[in-house]
Design a protein around this motif. Structure first.
Motif, PDB file in Angstrom:
ATOM      1  N   SER A   1      40.938 -57.937  28.557  1.00  0.00           N
ATOM      2  CA  SER A   1      39.721 -57.673  27.786  1.00  0.00           C
ATOM      3  C   SER A   1      40.062 -57.007  26.454  1.00  0.00           C
ATOM      4  O   SER A   1      39.498 -57.355  25.409  1.00  0.00           O
ATOM      5  N   GLN A   2      40.994 -56.064  26.468  1.00  0.00           N
ATOM      6  CA  GLN A   2      41.421 -55.412  25.224  1.00  0.00           C
ATOM      7  C   GLN A   2      42.130 -56.403  24.302  1.00  0.00           C
ATOM      8  O   GLN A   2      41.976 -56.349  23.078  1.00  0.00           O
ATOM      9  N   TYR A   3      42.893 -57.300  24.893  1.00  0.00           N
ATOM     10  CA  TYR A   3      43.589 -58.351  24.140  1.00  0.00           C
ATOM     11  C   TYR A   3      42.588 -59.233  23.392  1.00  0.00           C
ATOM     12  O   TYR A   3      42.755 -59.520  22.211  1.00  0.00           O
ATOM     13  N   VAL A   4      41.536 -59.618  24.085  1.00  0.00           N
ATOM     14  CA  VAL A   4      40.514 -60.473  23.462  1.00  0.00           C
ATOM     15  C   VAL A   4      39.728 -59.693  22.410  1.00  0.00           C
ATOM     16  O   VAL A   4      39.484 -60.184  21.302  1.00  0.00           O
ATOM     17  N   GLU A   5      39.355 -58.467  22.733  1.00  0.00           N
ATOM     18  CA  GLU A   5      38.594 -57.636  21.780  1.00  0.00           C
ATOM     19  C   GLU A   5      39.386 -57.368  20.509  1.00  0.00           C
ATOM     20  O   GLU A   5      38.821 -57.257  19.422  1.00  0.00           O
TER      21      GLU A   5
ATOM     22  N   LYS B   1      36.937 -73.996  21.304  1.00  0.00           N
ATOM     23  CA  LYS B   1      36.417 -72.728  20.791  1.00  0.00           C
ATOM     24  C   LYS B   1      36.474 -71.596  21.822  1.00  0.00           C
ATOM     25  O   LYS B   1      36.945 -70.499  21.509  1.00  0.00           O
ATOM     26  N   PRO B   2      36.005 -71.816  23.058  1.00  0.00           N
ATOM     27  CA  PRO B   2      36.088 -70.716  24.037  1.00  0.00           C
ATOM     28  C   PRO B   2      37.527 -70.308  24.364  1.00  0.00           C
ATOM     29  O   PRO B   2      37.783 -69.145  24.654  1.00  0.00           O
ATOM     30  N   ILE B   3      38.467 -71.275  24.315  1.00  0.00           N
ATOM     31  CA  ILE B   3      39.861 -70.936  24.574  1.00  0.00           C
ATOM     32  C   ILE B   3      40.417 -70.100  23.433  1.00  0.00           C
ATOM     33  O   ILE B   3      41.089 -69.078  23.654  1.00  0.00           O
ATOM     34  N   VAL B   4      40.147 -70.503  22.203  1.00  0.00           N
ATOM     35  CA  VAL B   4      40.628 -69.760  21.032  1.00  0.00           C
ATOM     36  C   VAL B   4      40.064 -68.342  21.029  1.00  0.00           C
ATOM     37  O   VAL B   4      40.767 -67.369  20.713  1.00  0.00           O
ATOM     38  N   GLU B   5      38.808 -68.221  21.386  1.00  0.00           N
ATOM     39  CA  GLU B   5      38.174 -66.898  21.424  1.00  0.00           C
ATOM     40  C   GLU B   5      38.680 -66.050  22.583  1.00  0.00           C
ATOM     41  O   GLU B   5      38.456 -64.833  22.605  1.00  0.00           O
TER      42      GLU B   5
END
Length: 596
Positions: free
Chosen positions: A85-89, A153-157
């Motif tokens: 989650s921190q990685y994505v944020e 798009k969802p994968i990139v995000e």
């Protein structure tokens, strides 16, 4: 417990001094990838990997992933999901992906140090987002516009992750044997049925959806590898508008029990008439798959580099602290009860081997990433073509050599710790176990060797090798009068000439007997790797000498290069002798007499 500090000084040196990334990226049109921006990426990447991922490394090894047989669900080790989650944020998931699909559009040269840091800090965790990058590349190059919108798009995000589903219980490298089938449906989708094994991150609790890229056969497909197609099979069904629907008929059937990377979910995946969408042309799936595979192979090479560096850091720290015996020439630290083991020549041998392979391998791996940027953003057609040929040539070298050297480096680190090396609390045995698998997945070392000789040399007539040899000669010619590297020019030139001659010898022998390709492949691969590293070490010394780095830094580069040329480059002599021995010693013994 092993620790990790991102080697930012050497990363910057390789990027900006050796590779000239600042001017290269500006020339390629990466206007946002300024020195300040790349430095910020490095600093923040170091903070994230050192403080978030590294502390979870041992936890992941001890706890592993858990599997619920009733639901097929996989739970990752404590802290892993929160770290993702921190990685994505933090925006890391789309760092080098195109802006139009939600990425930051930074060059691969800026992303590769982050990849190394992640793998060094926590290899098992790094496997979860690993294949998302391969899926991104496959969708970018082969996906239809609606597929890019719905899945890319969802994968990139980072909201979804991707996998690569190739291997089946009865077929590994020989994909022509695969049996998974794809039956066309009235809505233009396909019903996918079959079992895939060794699927990294096939099931987990990080994201709401997982996008599987699956190789399968259409009903009228030709036999063998010419009849393979590639399909997008999401865990949760997705329609053409990108809307998620009901659960798809794909399920994790088991988790593999492994010698290492326990925190990584290696899954058996069962597809039972699961809804899938064809990506690319029918029966052309291998082309799209290799787009993913080549990306993954470079990435796995960086895993070997990351593990090597972490092992070296800890071995160096221990060697400076551990007191054992006295130097053979007399006490070096008479105020202490014994000398630290770093004074002993054999410990120096192991430490210098690690340092030479890590720092030289970093230049080799980072250069490969810069070739990706040239291919995708270069405006000169000839430059792009040469970069493409060179990247194809060095990819099996990066993958195989950096991972095999990872095994060697983690072994040396364990040896430096002595008896403490195989005690779990020190973390060296985990690094050694984790490193071993990197030589196997995404194509074993033997497969990389066959790819290098069989395809890159024989089929493509050594186009990439010619580019590399030209690089070596241009460097040698440009540094004829450079005293800083004078001692390396002659041996480098001699190695390059021998490399060319050995290549011709293999080619001539293969014309008479195709088995000569397989007989020479392994040794040719490592011969190539050691000569390639000799080039990067000579370039590193030249770059250091002309830089503003402290004299101690310059001296360290020169002395490590001297060690490499004196102690490691001569390994090519054994590989040359093995190549010249030909296929005879390998096939002389009848298969039935191995147990005689």
């Amino acid at each position: 417990m092993s620790s990790y500090r991102a080697p930012l000084s050497d990363m910057r040196f390789v990027l900006f001094d050796v590779l000239g990334a600042q001017s290269l990226l500006a020339r390629l049109g990466f206007e946002d990838a300024t020195r300040d921006v790349v430095d910020a990426v490095l600093e923040e990447g170091a903070r994230f990997t050192e403080t978030v991922l590294a502390p979870l490394n041992r936890i992941g090894d001890e706890a592993g992933c858990s599997y619920d047989q009733a639901s097929g669900a996989v739970t990752t080790p404590p802290g892993f999901r929160q770290a993702y989650s921190q990685y994505v944020e933090g925006g890391w998931a789309g760092l080098v992906s195109p802006v139009q699909f939600g990425g930051q559009g930074l060059p691969h040269a800026a992303g590769v140090p982050l990849k190394e840091m992640i793998d060094a800090a926590n290899l098992a965790w790094g496997n979860f987002p690993l294949l998302s990058h391969g899926a991104t590349e496959a969708l970018l190059h082969h996906g239809e516009p609606w597929q890019q919108e719905a899945f890319l798009k969802p994968i990139v995000e980072g909201r979804w992750t991707g996998t690569m589903c190739l291997t089946e219980p009865h077929c590994g490298t020989d994909l022509g044997l695969l049996k998974t089938r794809a039956v066309p449906q009235p809505d233009d989708s396909h019903a996918i049925t079959g079992t895939k094994i060794f699927i990294t991150a096939g099931e987990h609790d990080f994201t709401e959806n997982i996008v599987h890229l699956v190789l399968a056969r259409l009903p009228d497909a030709p036999a063998g590898s010419k009849g393979i197609s590639l399909f997008i099979v999401p865990k949760i069904k997705v329609d053409r508008s990108g809307a998620m629907g009901e659960r798809n008929a794909v399920r994790c059937g088991a988790l593999e029990h492994k010698m290492g990377i326990h925190g990584s979910a290696t899954c058996v995946m069962n597809f039972d008439d699961a809804q899938g969408w064809l990506i690319g042309e029918p029966n052309k799936g291998l082309m799209a798959m290799f787009t993913m595979m080549n990306t993954a192979r470079l990435a796995v090479g960086l895993q070997g580099l990351g593990l090597s560096d972490r092992a070296y850091q800890n071995a160096l720290r221990y060697a400076r602290e551990r007191l054992q015996m006295r130097s053979l020439s007399g006490a070096r630290f008479p105020d202490k009860p014994a000398d630290p083991i770093i004074v002993h020549p054999d410990v120096r041998r192991m430490l210098l081997t690690q340092k030479a392979l890590v720092e030289g391998g970093r230049a080799l791996g980072y250069h490969a990433a810069s070739l990706v940027d040239i291919i995708s953003h270069g405006e000169d057609a000839d430059e792009c073509a040469q970069a493409d040929a060179l990247l194809g040539f060095v990819t099996p070298i990066v993958k195989a050599c950096l991972t095999e050297w990872g095994v060697e480096c983690t072994y040396h680190a364990l040896q430096c710790f002595g008896g403490h090396g195989y005690i779990a609390e020190h973390g060296m045995e985990q690094l050694a176990r984790d490193a071993r698998i990197t030589t196997l997945y995404e194509g074993t070392t033997g497969i990389q060797a066959l790819d290098l000789v069989g395809r890159k040399i024989m089929q493509l007539q050594g186009a990439g090798l010619r580019v590399f040899l030209r690089m070596i000669e241009e460097f040698c010619a440009a540094n004829e009068g450079n005293a800083a590297v004078a001692e390396f020019i002659a041996p480098l030139r001699a190695s390059a000439a021998e490399w060319q001659q050995l290549t011709m010898t293999i080619g001539q022998r293969a014309v008479a007997n195709a088995e000569e390709v397989g007989a020479a492949a392994y040794d040719y691969l490592f011969y190539s790797g050691y000569v390639a590293l000799a080039y990067w070490w000579a370039r590193s010394v030249a770059a250091a000498d002309g830089s503003s780095h402290p004299q101690g830094f310059k001296d360290a580069k020169r002395e490590t290069a001297r060690f490499y040329f004196a102690r490691l480059l001569p390994r090519t002599l054994a590989h040359k002798a093995a190549i010249e021995s030909g296929v005879g010693p390998l096939l002389g013994l009848d298969a039935g007499h191995f147990d005689a």
